[in-house]
Write a protein that holds these residues in place. Structure first.
Motif: not given
Lengths: 129, 360
Positions: A67-78, A80-96
């Motif tokens: 998934l880390l590689d995919a975050m670089q070059d693919a559209i990602c819909l994630i 339960w993103p809380d599981r990412l913890q400190d890997m949560t990307p800063e450039n993402a849009l979060s929708i609740t």
């Protein structure tokens, strides 16, 4: 990259399904990724990853999934993103996603958008307008 | 008369690592490692996805299987391995091990589609003749297949969102019941009244064999919340009634969609009409009885392989390998691990070609 949060039945997968299908010339089935963890799709906008991290216990497994590689070059819909913890990307849009109790309709949802990267400023301003 | 070939099967496409040895329809050894131990430790939700873990466990699985069967490696006639679909790291470790063994022993190598392994299992357990109708429930997917040969499958429908097992798991989560949800929801439903709450039957009014269970979650969630709002909590009887109502909805949808899939299958005028159900669905008494009754009504024999052979295992891979081997299929060292490998290539416009990921 979109991070989709909310409880079971809040509409995360449904949202992802419609989004994926809207990006495809021939809309295909979009099964829930809960068991498979990741489903990959080809879309008009490039590769798209639909991930459900609910079953993960350790953020290191995110890397195992690729998934880390995919975050670089693919559209990602994630989901339960809380599981990412400190890997949560800063450039993402979060929708609740939130559901509502009766008497409000069972089809009604409240979506809350949050972001820190300015690339979303215009997009979200347009959404609001 | 010469004995059927002795096949070693290797499986590592998802949570489990497994090895098995098969001669004809006799399973001489079957070793599965991974999920069970993890289930105990983590409550059944944690997948073992690390390729390294597979690589470490697989050697032992093979060694243990050989010991159980009391065989020397020389006795093997071929090595069959899952070459996809699945999480790439796991599949790759299995394929590498199989290549190593095949090269070292000078034995034929056979790459097997994991889903074909599941779909051919009724031939291993019940000796079904082609073509038969299969309701295959595996890894979050659920599909109706007409199985015509070891490489000839037609998908006639399937889930477009949540698979039945997933619907049970999520219902259990919503109601605070233990995982996996299949057994716990079924046990709870036994004390419930299925008529008290009427849950939706998604897609029942639509043509075709496609199945949807996603909408059930919302309905159950709402029912739970409205009960809690009305009476300040959820009584044990409420929970049982919700489970019973949910199970009835799944049963009705599955039965009706199966009825349609059977009609499609019977149009082919099979010689010995048969249906097989693989996966957790057959472990649920209510669902199983409904499908058994339907098959009897429509003139099909019904079989459900034992659950140990419906969850991921290597005996099914050895068996599928044996079927391919019998038709002369062998692979060489160029055998590649394929993360995506749909069983029914022809149904691409129907089920989608762009689908990747485990068990796509």
């Amino acid at each position: 990259m979109l991070l989709l949060s909310g409880g079971i039945g809040a509409g995360k997968s449904h949202f992802a399904r419609r989004l994926i299908q809207s990006l495809q010339d021939v809309p295909e089935d979009v099964p829930s990724p809960t068991f498979t963890l990741v489903q990959e799709y080809e879309t008009q906008k490039g590769m798209l990853w639909h991930a459900d991290l609910y079953r993960l216990s350790d953020p290191d497994e995110v890397a195992e999934l690729g998934l880390l590689d995919a975050m670089q070059d693919a559209i990602c819909l994630i989901e339960w993103p809380d599981r990412l913890q400190d890997m949560t990307p800063e450039n993402a849009l979060s929708i609740t996603f939130e559901t509502h109790a009766p008497p409000r309709s069972e089809h009604e949802r409240t979506l809350t958008f949050t972001w820190s990267n300015s690339r979303w400023d215009t997009i979200c301003a347009e959404l609001r307008a | 008369m010469s004995l059927p070939p002795l096949i070693l099967g290797i499986e590592s496409s998802c949570d489990d690592s497994a090895a098995a040895i098969l001669r004809g329809r006799d399973i001489l050894a079957s070793v599965v490692k991974g999920q069970n131990a993890l289930h105990e430790a983590y409550g059944g939700v944690v997948p073992e996805i690390a390729a390294r873990a597979h690589a470490e466990r697989l050697d032992y699985c093979v060694e243990q299987a050989m010991q159980q069967a009391g065989l020397e490696y020389d006795a093997l006639d071929a090595i069959a391995v899952t070459a996809g679909p699945g999480l790439i790291g796991g599949v790759l470790s299995g394929v590498m091990l199989a290549k190593g063994l095949a090269a070292g022993l000078g034995k034929p190598l056979i790459g097997v589609n994991h889903l074909a392994g599941h779909a051919l299992t009724p031939r291993l357990t019940d000796n079904l003749d082609f073509p038969y109708l299969m309701l295959l429930v595996s890894g979050g997917h659920c599909q109706f297949l007409i199985v015509r040969g070891p490489e000839d499958f037609t998908r006639v429908g399937g889930t477009i969102d949540d698979a039945p097992g997933e619907a049970f798991d999520k219902t259990a989560r919503i109601l605070g019941l233990p995982q996996p949800g299949g057994p716990s929801v079924e046990a709870e439903a036994r004390n419930g009244d299925e008529k008290r709450f009427r849950f939706p039957r998604p897609l029942l009014d639509r043509e075709g064999c496609d199945i949807s269970f996603s909408g059930l979650k919302t309905a159950i969630l709402r029912q739970r919340d409205s009960l809690i709002a009305e009476q300040g909590g959820l009584h044990i009887q409420d929970r049982a009634d919700i489970c019973a109502g949910f199970q009835a909805a799944v049963r009705d949808v599955l039965t009706e969609k199966t009825r349609r899939a059977i009609s499609v299958y019977l149009d082919e005028a099979p010689g010995t009409p048969a249906m097989a159900v693989a996966g957790g669905v057959a472990a649920n008494t209510v669902l199983r009885n409904a499908l058994t009754g339907l098959c009897a009504e429509m003139g099909l024999s019904f079989s459900a392989p034992p659950l140990a052979l419906c969850t991921d295992n290597a005996a099914m891979i050895a068996h599928a390998g044996a079927e391919l081997f019998a038709t002369g299929i062998e692979h060489d060292m160029t055998l590649a691990a394929r993360p995506r490998w749909p069983l029914d290539q022809s149904a691409v416009p129907l089920v989608g070609s762009g689908k990747k990921g485990a068990k796509a």
